[in-house]
Enzyme design. Structure first.
Site, PDB file in Angstrom:
ATOM      1  N   LEU A  78      -0.782   6.566   4.082  1.00  0.00           N
ATOM      2  CA  LEU A  78      -0.194   5.782   5.323  1.00  0.00           C
ATOM      3  C   LEU A  78       1.054   5.043   4.832  1.00  0.00           C
ATOM      4  O   LEU A  78       1.982   5.262   5.510  1.00  0.00           O
ATOM      5  CB  LEU A  78      -1.141   4.765   5.683  1.00  0.00           C
ATOM      6  CG  LEU A  78      -0.880   3.957   6.990  1.00  0.00           C
ATOM      7  CD1 LEU A  78      -0.458   4.941   8.340  1.00  0.00           C
ATOM      8  CD2 LEU A  78      -1.904   2.928   7.481  1.00  0.00           C
ATOM      9  N   LYS A  81      -8.548  -2.267  12.052  1.00  0.00           N
ATOM     10  CA  LYS A  81      -9.341  -1.440  12.893  1.00  0.00           C
ATOM     11  C   LYS A  81     -10.652  -2.019  13.504  1.00  0.00           C
ATOM     12  O   LYS A  81     -11.102  -2.032  14.693  1.00  0.00           O
ATOM     13  CB  LYS A  81      -9.948  -0.082  12.309  1.00  0.00           C
ATOM     14  CG  LYS A  81      -9.064   0.985  12.004  1.00  0.00           C
ATOM     15  CD  LYS A  81      -9.728   2.234  11.428  1.00  0.00           C
ATOM     16  CE  LYS A  81      -8.637   3.311  11.014  1.00  0.00           C
ATOM     17  NZ  LYS A  81      -9.321   4.350  10.372  1.00  0.00           N
ATOM     18  N   GLU A 114     -12.967   4.185   5.407  1.00  0.00           N
ATOM     19  CA  GLU A 114     -13.111   3.145   6.657  1.00  0.00           C
ATOM     20  C   GLU A 114     -13.833   3.995   8.017  1.00  0.00           C
ATOM     21  O   GLU A 114     -14.748   3.354   8.564  1.00  0.00           O
ATOM     22  CB  GLU A 114     -12.005   2.748   7.079  1.00  0.00           C
ATOM     23  CG  GLU A 114     -11.323   1.585   6.269  1.00  0.00           C
ATOM     24  CD  GLU A 114     -10.091   0.939   7.060  1.00  0.00           C
ATOM     25  OE1 GLU A 114     -10.562   0.074   7.839  1.00  0.00           O
ATOM     26  OE2 GLU A 114      -9.122   1.208   6.475  1.00  0.00           O
ATOM     27  N   ALA A 172      -9.011   6.020   1.772  1.00  0.00           N
ATOM     28  CA  ALA A 172      -9.394   4.848   2.159  1.00  0.00           C
ATOM     29  C   ALA A 172      -9.479   4.775   3.577  1.00  0.00           C
ATOM     30  O   ALA A 172     -10.490   4.265   4.170  1.00  0.00           O
ATOM     31  CB  ALA A 172      -8.198   3.581   1.773  1.00  0.00           C
ATOM     32  N   THR A 173      -8.730   5.225   4.363  1.00  0.00           N
ATOM     33  CA  THR A 173      -8.792   5.651   5.635  1.00  0.00           C
ATOM     34  C   THR A 173     -10.007   6.341   6.186  1.00  0.00           C
ATOM     35  O   THR A 173     -10.893   5.905   6.879  1.00  0.00           O
ATOM     36  CB  THR A 173      -7.453   6.444   6.277  1.00  0.00           C
ATOM     37  OG1 THR A 173      -6.498   5.424   6.251  1.00  0.00           O
ATOM     38  CG2 THR A 173      -7.901   6.494   7.901  1.00  0.00           C
ATOM     39  N   GLY A 179       0.849  -1.136  -0.044  1.00  0.00           N
ATOM     40  CA  GLY A 179       0.053   0.093   0.224  1.00  0.00           C
ATOM     41  C   GLY A 179       0.919   1.195  -0.221  1.00  0.00           C
ATOM     42  O   GLY A 179       1.568   1.420   0.885  1.00  0.00           O
ATOM     43  N   PHE A 180       0.525   2.332  -0.929  1.00  0.00           N
ATOM     44  CA  PHE A 180       1.533   3.275  -0.966  1.00  0.00           C
ATOM     45  C   PHE A 180       0.684   4.639  -1.069  1.00  0.00           C
ATOM     46  O   PHE A 180       1.133   5.623  -1.891  1.00  0.00           O
ATOM     47  CB  PHE A 180       2.425   3.092  -2.075  1.00  0.00           C
ATOM     48  CG  PHE A 180       3.896   3.993  -1.962  1.00  0.00           C
ATOM     49  CD1 PHE A 180       4.540   3.503  -0.906  1.00  0.00           C
ATOM     50  CD2 PHE A 180       4.137   4.955  -2.656  1.00  0.00           C
ATOM     51  CE1 PHE A 180       5.792   4.132  -0.577  1.00  0.00           C
ATOM     52  CE2 PHE A 180       5.219   5.849  -2.633  1.00  0.00           C
ATOM     53  CZ  PHE A 180       6.227   5.502  -1.521  1.00  0.00           C
ATOM     54  N   HIS A 192     -18.217   3.752   9.859  1.00  0.00           N
ATOM     55  CA  HIS A 192     -18.603   3.746  11.436  1.00  0.00           C
ATOM     56  C   HIS A 192     -19.814   4.651  11.677  1.00  0.00           C
ATOM     57  O   HIS A 192     -20.341   4.760  12.713  1.00  0.00           O
ATOM     58  CB  HIS A 192     -17.539   4.026  12.369  1.00  0.00           C
ATOM     59  CG  HIS A 192     -16.564   2.993  12.261  1.00  0.00           C
ATOM     60  ND1 HIS A 192     -16.929   1.915  12.895  1.00  0.00           N
ATOM     61  CD2 HIS A 192     -15.298   2.977  11.620  1.00  0.00           C
ATOM     62  CE1 HIS A 192     -15.561   1.165  12.855  1.00  0.00           C
ATOM     63  NE2 HIS A 192     -14.742   1.663  11.800  1.00  0.00           N
TER      64      HIS A 192
END
Length: 333
Positions: A19, A126, A196, A192-193, A15-16, A200
């Protein structure tokens, strides 16, 4: 496996995005680790003598994949598989990957098992349900000779480990409350973070968040003034503390605020552990992260500390799945 007392641990990053790139910045000054491999969706890069961070970031920014890196890059639609086959000498990988869909991290672990690779994998996963899926692979990971460290970021990770340590003061744990504040100057660096986190929110789930276009995410953030307020999250700190024998998962709560337009944290990140001592007194320990440490520092730093701990376990022939609440990270110089 490499003996890190005499030569650097050879590290790869899967993953680049935001993060993954932050992880390379954390790695850059480390003498005990050498970054040799990385993969994204469209390709991978490998150099036995180490990759140049500035060149990798520039190529990814300008052309969209490390596969264009000369002479070390390769374009591929099967980047993880081909990288693992190309670079068998990598001691461990940090999985800086979005867990989208929710079984994605487990599918990556399965891929490593099927490839016959032996080494250490570390994630900053997570969701509780995602860890449960990894737990189903416990026996397979052990038999494959893989030491897998799960939930090794900030939360779960650093704060979960702090809770496990602080719990030693008590004979009974009444509650563990984790509150986080995250500041990001540009949400698009962590697409992407952020998705995610959106998963929630009330009215959303991980699949709906995954399917959102960038324009839809931007529209939602415009409605909330860039803030994501998250409460009673399905967060893997609960299952990790339960597995470690600290407390049942129903005593763990996680929530916080993500500011997607400001690098300053909207509130301090902390964990509060309340319990009863052997004298019968009720007390609360609070562990607070410094406001000056970024999300990237608090996620990637512990991840590599757990990678070092995982390599120590692997060299002793200890394989299988472990979490941040069970194993303490090792400082990486």
């Amino acid at each position: 496996m490499t003996n890190f007392t005499s030569s650097p641990m050879r590290v790869g990053i899967l993953g680049f995005g935001g993060l993954g790139q932050a992880a390379t910045a954390v790695l850059a000054p480390k003498r005990e680790m050498l970054w040799v491999a990385a993969a994204d969706q469209k390709g991978y890069a490998y150099s036995a003598t180490g990759l140049d961070r500035d060149r990798c970031v520039a190529v990814y920014r300008d052309r969209g994949s490390l596969g264009y890196l000369e002479p070390n890059g390769t374009l591929s639609n099967q980047s993880i598989e081909e990288l693992v086959k190309t670079a068998p000498d990598v001691d461990g990988y940090f999985l800086a990957l979005p867990n989208l869909p929710n079984n994605f991290m487990a599918s990556v672990a399965r891929q490593f098992i099927e490839l016959g690779w032996r080494g250490v994998l570390v994630d900053a996963i997570k969701r509780t349900s995602a860890v449960e899926l990894l737990l189903e692979l416990q026996d397979d990971l052990q038999q494959a000779g893989i030491t897998y460290m799960s939930g090794c970021g900030a939360t779960p990770g650093l704060l979960t480990a702090a809770a496990a340590l602080a719990a030693q003061s008590y004979t009974e744990i009444h509650s563990v409350k984790i509150t986080f504040g995250v500041g990001i100057a540009n949400w698009e660096a962590y697409r992407a973070t952020i998705r995610e986190d959106i998963g929630h929110l009330s009215g959303y789930d991980i699949e709906r968040a995954r399917a959102m276009s960038d324009a839809e995410v931007e529209a939602l953030l415009n409605e909330t003034n860039g803030l994501l307020k998250l409460e009673n999250m399905e967060h893997a700190d609960d299952i990790m503390l339960e597995l470690a024998g600290i407390c049942s998962r129903d005593r763990v709560t996680v929530g916080g605020i993500v500011d997607t337009r400001n690098p300053k944290k909207p509130l301090s990140t902390n964990v509060q552990i309340t319990g009863r001592t052997f004298e019968g007194k009720i007390s609360t320990h609070t562990f607070t992260l410094g406001d000056e440490t970024s999300m990237a520092a608090n996620v990637c730093g512990p991840a590599f500390g757990y990678l070092k701990a995982g390599i120590q376990l692997h060299q002793r022939g200890i394989y299988g799945l472990f979490t941040a609440a069970e194993i303490m990270p090792q400082f990486v110089r």
